[in-house]
Design an enzyme around this catalytic site. Structure first.
Site, short mmCIF file in Angstrom:
data_model
loop_
_atom_site.label_atom_id
_atom_site.label_comp_id
_atom_site.label_asym_id
_atom_site.label_seq_id
_atom_site.Cartn_x
_atom_site.Cartn_y
_atom_site.Cartn_z
N CYS A 35 17.44 63.14 76.64
CA CYS A 35 18.26 61.99 76.26
C CYS A 35 19.74 62.36 76.26
O CYS A 35 20.14 63.38 75.68
CB CYS A 35 17.86 61.49 74.87
SG CYS A 35 18.81 60.07 74.31
N CYS A 37 0.39 61.35 56.60
CA CYS A 37 1.69 61.34 57.25
C CYS A 37 2.70 62.18 56.48
O CYS A 37 3.90 62.12 56.75
CB CYS A 37 2.20 59.91 57.43
SG CYS A 37 2.37 58.98 55.90
N ASN A 90 -7.68 49.18 61.00
CA ASN A 90 -7.57 50.10 62.13
C ASN A 90 -8.74 51.07 62.23
O ASN A 90 -9.23 51.36 63.33
CB ASN A 90 -6.25 50.88 62.02
CG ASN A 90 -5.96 51.75 63.22
OD1 ASN A 90 -5.96 51.28 64.35
ND2 ASN A 90 -5.74 53.05 62.98
N CYS A 112 15.89 61.39 67.05
CA CYS A 112 15.13 62.61 67.38
C CYS A 112 15.90 63.82 66.86
O CYS A 112 17.12 63.82 66.82
CB CYS A 112 14.97 62.79 68.89
SG CYS A 112 14.06 61.50 69.73
N CYS A 157 17.29 54.82 75.50
CA CYS A 157 16.54 55.63 74.55
C CYS A 157 15.27 56.10 75.23
O CYS A 157 14.48 55.29 75.71
CB CYS A 157 16.20 54.83 73.29
SG CYS A 157 15.15 55.72 72.12
#
Length: 447
Positions: free
Chosen positions: A74, A402, A304, A83, A162
C-alpha cells in the site's frame, strides 16, 4: 533529538520492535518500542516519549535488515493506521500472532495447549468486507477525506486507494470524496460504514442533519453508477434504514452447509468471508457433535454457527444478549428450513449464573464466540456446575476468541476451576497486516 542504536529482539501487539537499552554493567535496561522496526534488525532511533521504565521511539535508519522485511504493497502504509504489519512477510505475521496467543495463555492463564493447531490462512489482500470509514472535510486542503485514521492520530488519512478493501470498494474512495464534497451537509457526515455481501455492497451514511432533495438525487446517482445500496443513519446503529435502492438485501453464504445468511449492514458479521467459512467448518469439526446431542451456541449473533450446527443433526440453542439479533437469527433459521432444530434465547451472558445454566438444561457440546470482553461469567458459571451439578457440564467446549488476553483469562477459569483440559489452540488470520489476533481453543473434560 539524540539518535541511539538498538538491536530489536521481538514485536509487541502493535507490531512495534522491542529492544533494550543497556546499563553501564552490560545488563539489559529500559525497554524501547520502536515504530517500524522488526526482530533481528539493528536500527538507529529517536525517542518520542520517555517514561521511567520504557520509551516509545521512531526508527530513523535501518542499519541491518531482517529477512522477514518486505516492501509494503500500500502506498499509504506509512501514514494510514488501518494496517500496522505490511512491512512484515505474511507467514511471519501469522507466526508472531501464534506466539502472542501462546504467551498470553501462559503468562495470563498459566495454561498450555496440549496441541497447537495449524494456523488458518486466507487471502491477504482485498479481504476486508466490513469497515468503518471516517469522513472529514479539511478546509485547509479544500477536500473531503474518506478512510481510516492516521497512525496514532485522530486525523483521517489522505487515501486514494486501500489494498485491504475489496478492489471495487477501493476504487470508490475518490468518488466518495467527491460525492460528500458536493452535499449540502458536508460538515455533518462523520462516517460511512461499509458492508459487502455476496452480490451487493451497502454503504451506511451517518448524517447529523437532514438531506436536501438535491443531496438525495446525488446519492441515488452514485448508487446507480457504482451498484451500491445506501442506508442512512441519524443516531445510533438502530436508526440505520435503507434509503436507495430498496429492493436489495445483503447476504453471505456458507456453501459447505447449504446456508444463506441475510444480514443488515449494521449487524455484526465477520470481516473476512473466506476465513469465516473456514472458521465455521473448523469449529464444527472440532466440536464433533454426535446424533442426539444438544448443543449451546453462546453469543450466537444472527446464527453464524447455530445454523450450520443444525445441519449436522444436533438440537441447537443459540443464546445472545440482543433481542433484535435473536429474532433475526430465527428468521434466518426459518429461511434455511432449520427452525425445527434450532431455538434462540435472549440472555445477558455477561451476568449468567450457574443457576441459569442449570435452568437451560444439559448440553453435551458448547460453542462460545464472545466479543473482546470474553466470557468470564459463563466460565465462572461452568465452574459452579462442577461444584453443584458436575454431570451437567458439556463434555467439549470450542471457544472462538478475538482477544488472546481474555481467552487466556477464561482458559484459566475453565482449567483450574471448571475442571477442563485445554486440548488444542491456534490462530485464525482474520485480519492480515494488522495486529488483531483471532484464535480458537478446544476444552475437554478429562476421560
Amino acid at each position: 533529538m539524540q539518535e541511539n542504536i538498538i538491536e530489536i529482539e521481538s514485536l509487541d501487539m502493535d507490531a512495534r520492535g522491542i529492544g533494550h537499552l543497556h546499563n553501564e554493567d552490560g545488563t539489559a535496561g529500559k525497554v524501547v518500542f520502536v515504530e517500524g522496526a522488526l526482530p533481528g534488525e539493528r536500527v538507529s532511533f529517536v525517542s518520542v516519549k520517555k517514561k521511567k521504565n520504557w520509551e516509545l521511539a521512531r526508527m530513523t535508519e535501518l542499519l541491518r535488515e531482517s529477512a522477514m522485511r518486505v516492501v509494503p504493497k500500500c502506498a499509504h502504509f506509512d501514514i494510514c493506521g488501518g494496517c500496522s504489519m505490511q512491512h512484515l512477510e505474511a507467514s511471519a505475521q501469522v507466526a508472531m500472532k501464534q506466539r502472542v496467543l501462546e504467551d498470553n495463555l501462559w503468562h495470563i492463564g498459566k495454561v498450555k495447549a496440549e496441541m497447537v493447531m495449524r494456523p488458518m490462512y486466507g487471502p491477504t489482500w482485498g479481504y476486508r468486507y466490513r469497515a468503518r470509514l471516517s469522513v472529514r472535510h479539511v478546509q485547509k486542503k479544500q477536500a473531503v477525506l474518506v478512510g481510516f485514521h492516521e497512525k496514532k492520530s485522530a486525523f483521517v488519512a489522505d487515501l486514494n486507494s486501500c489494498e485491504i478493501l475489496p478492489p471495487h470498494v477501493s476504487m470508490m474512495l475518490l468518488p466518495l470524496r467527491e460525492l460528500i464534497g458536493a452535499l449540502s451537509i458536508i460538515e455533518q457526515v462523520p462516517q460511512i460504514e461499509l458492508a459487502v455481501g455476496e452480490d451487493m455492497t451497502a454503504l451506511v451514511l451517518r448524517i447529523m442533519a437532514p438531506l436536501t432533495s438535491a443531496d438525495e438525487n446525488l446519492l441515488k446517482a452514485f448508487a446507480d453508477a457504482w451498484a451500491v445500496q445506501w442506508w442512512l443513519q441519524t443516531k445510533g446503529p438502530e436508526t440505520a434504514l435503507p434509503f436507495y435502492p430498496l429492493n436489495r438485501q445483503l447476504h453471505y453464504l456458507l456453501p459447505e452447509f447449504g446456508v444463506k445468511m441475510p444480514f443488515k449492514p449494521v449487524d455484526f458479521t465477520q470481516v473476512n468471508h473466506h476465513i469465516n467459512r473456514l472458521l465455521v467448518a473448523s469449529a464444527l469439526r472440532l466440536l464433533g457433535v454426535r446424533a442426539g446431542e444438544r448443543v449451546a451456541d453462546l453469543f450466537c449473533g444472527i446464527g453464524n454457527f447455530t445454523l450450520p450446527l443444525a445441519t449436522r443433526g444436533g438440537a441447537v440453542v443459540g443464546i445472545e444478549g440482543s433481542p433484535t439479533l435473536t429474532a433475526r437469527a430465527m428468521e434466518n433459521a426459518l429461511l434455511n428450513g432449520l427452525a425445527d432444530k434450532t431455538s434462540f434465547l435472549t440472555r445477558n451472558l455477561f451476568e449468567v449464573t450457574t443457576d441459569d445454566l442449570i435452568a437451560l438444561g444439559k448440553f453435551e457440546r458448547m460453542l462460545i464466540d464472545p466479543p473482546r470482553d470474553g466470557a468470564m461469567a459463563v466460565c465462572e458459571a461452568l465452574a459452579g456446575l462442577r461444584q453443584s451439578r458436575p454431570q451437567m457440564r458439556p463434555q467439549r467446549i470450542v471457544y472462538v476468541s478475538c482477544s488472546p488476553s481474555t481467552l487466556a483469562r477464561d482458559a484459566a477459569i475453565l482449567t483450574s476451576a471448571a475442571g477442563y483440559v485445554l486440548k488444542k489452540a491456534g490462530v485464525v488470520n482474520m485480519f492480515p497486516h494488522t495486529s488483531h489476533v483471532e484464535s480458537m481453543a478446544v476444552f475437554d473434560l478429562p476421560q
